[in-house]
Design a protein around this motif. Structure first.
Motif, PDB file in Angstrom:
ATOM      1  N   MET A 154       0.824  -1.210   0.000  1.00 36.67           N
ATOM      2  CA  MET A 154       0.000   0.000   0.000  1.00 36.67           C
ATOM      3  C   MET A 154       0.858   1.260   0.000  1.00 36.67           C
ATOM      4  SD  MET A 154      -2.834  -1.084   2.849  1.00 36.67           S
ATOM      5  CE  MET A 154      -3.405  -2.783   2.947  1.00 36.67           C
ATOM      6  N   ILE A 155       1.966   1.231   0.753  1.00 34.26           N
ATOM      7  CA  ILE A 155       2.864   2.382   0.782  1.00 34.26           C
ATOM      8  C   ILE A 155       3.465   2.603  -0.596  1.00 34.26           C
ATOM      9  CG2 ILE A 155       5.026   3.266   1.739  1.00 34.26           C
ATOM     10  CD1 ILE A 155       4.358   1.621   4.288  1.00 34.26           C
ATOM     11  N   ALA A 156       3.932   1.516  -1.218  1.00 32.68           N
ATOM     12  CA  ALA A 156       4.552   1.635  -2.541  1.00 32.68           C
ATOM     13  C   ALA A 156       3.572   2.164  -3.581  1.00 32.68           C
ATOM     14  CB  ALA A 156       5.110   0.290  -2.969  1.00 32.68           C
ATOM     15  N   ARG A 157       2.290   1.811  -3.421  1.00 33.18           N
ATOM     16  CA  ARG A 157       1.275   2.239  -4.378  1.00 33.18           C
ATOM     17  C   ARG A 157       0.578   3.531  -3.963  1.00 33.18           C
ATOM     18  NH1 ARG A 157      -1.571  -3.703  -5.510  1.00 33.18           N
ATOM     19  NH2 ARG A 157       0.237  -4.630  -6.555  1.00 33.18           N
ATOM     20  N   GLN A 158       1.006   4.112  -2.848  1.00 30.96           N
ATOM     21  CA  GLN A 158       0.447   5.362  -2.328  1.00 30.96           C
ATOM     22  C   GLN A 158      -1.071   5.272  -2.119  1.00 30.96           C
ATOM     23  OE1 GLN A 158       1.926   8.254  -5.237  1.00 30.96           O
ATOM     24  NE2 GLN A 158       3.745   8.575  -3.996  1.00 30.96           N
ATOM     25  N   GLY A 193      12.636   5.908  -3.784  1.00 35.47           N
ATOM     26  CA  GLY A 193      12.171   7.104  -3.102  1.00 35.47           C
ATOM     27  C   GLY A 193      10.930   6.885  -2.256  1.00 35.47           C
ATOM     28  N   LEU A 194      10.719   5.656  -1.825  1.00 37.74           N
ATOM     29  CA  LEU A 194       9.512   5.298  -1.064  1.00 37.74           C
ATOM     30  C   LEU A 194       9.349   6.204   0.154  1.00 37.74           C
ATOM     31  CD1 LEU A 194       7.314   3.038  -1.206  1.00 37.74           C
ATOM     32  CD2 LEU A 194       8.666   1.811   0.489  1.00 37.74           C
ATOM     33  N   ALA A 195       8.220   6.886   0.237  1.00 40.10           N
ATOM     34  CA  ALA A 195       7.936   7.779   1.363  1.00 40.10           C
ATOM     35  C   ALA A 195       7.020   7.068   2.349  1.00 40.10           C
ATOM     36  CB  ALA A 195       7.272   9.057   0.866  1.00 40.10           C
TER      37      ALA A 195
END
Length: 212
Positions: A154-158, A193-195
């Motif tokens: 989910m983080i990677a896909r925002q 650049g994963l936020a």
């Protein structure tokens, strides 16, 4: 009355469990099964070997006729004559099957992803199988992808709204902080650049404090 996807999932689980096929629920249905306030568009299932996609066609309600739209992959569905299709995508080798069961779309896939084999990633990693958690749906055991790997996806896909729904549904005390950190780190191999959203940062901090 149960939601249609839950009824279909329980039916599919009963058939797959009885057949001995090694499988794992992934995607939005896995998150919803944990109580997240989302409605799955379909049921996504990973199977451990490519052959098990075709094996599933022998226990799922698979029509006998030829593919309805063989020239259109989006319109393709499994049949007894062609239970699975294979294709390559971004260096990964997919074996894929698709059904409509009680008006719910069910997709099964085995993904051979050499670049992700040693990474903790939902669906595509071999490591994630060792971290499966067994949940239940209408009395049926459901082998399910770990929520930590899902949160990293989910983080990677925002997918901010899905992250919020997942966090609201889970018990932070049950979260494996070490596994979550590993899953996030491994995702960074594909998304440098994963936020990390603040909500996840808080989860990590709370979990680490509990360990300390």
């Amino acid at each position: 009355m149960s939601a249609p996807w839950r009824t279909t999932l329980a039916d599919v689980a009963e058939r797959l469990n009885a057949s001995g096929i090694e499988w794992m629920l992934v995607g939005s249905a896995a998150t919803a099964l944990r109580g997240a306030a989302i409605v799955p568009a379909d049921i996504d299932i990973a199977v451990h070997t490519a052959a098990e996609v075709s094996d599933a066609a022998t226990v799922l309600p698979t029509p006998a006729g030829p593919p309805a739209r063989p020239d259109d992959p989006a319109g393709w569905f499994s049949t007894a004559a062609e239970p699975s299709i294979r294709f390559d995508h971004a260096g990964e080798h997919w074996t894929f099957g698709k059904w409509i069961i009680d008006e719910v779309k069910v997709e099964l896939a085995h993904i051979d992803a050499p670049a992700a084999a040693a990474l903790m990633m939902e669906t595509r990693s071999t490591l994630v199988w060792n971290e499966r958690e067994t949940l239940t749906c209408l009395g049926q055991p459901i082998p399910t992808v770990p929520i930590e790997a899902q949160l990293a996806t989910m983080i990677a896909r925002q997918q901010d709204s899905r992250i919020r729904a997942a966090i609201a549904a889970i018990d932070p005390a049950q979260l494996d902080v070490t596994l979550l950190r590993r899953a996030i780190s491994d995702r960074r191999s594909e998304v440098p650049g994963l936020a990390i959203p603040l909500s996840i940062q808080h989860l990590l901090a709370e979990g680490q404090a509990a360990i300390d």
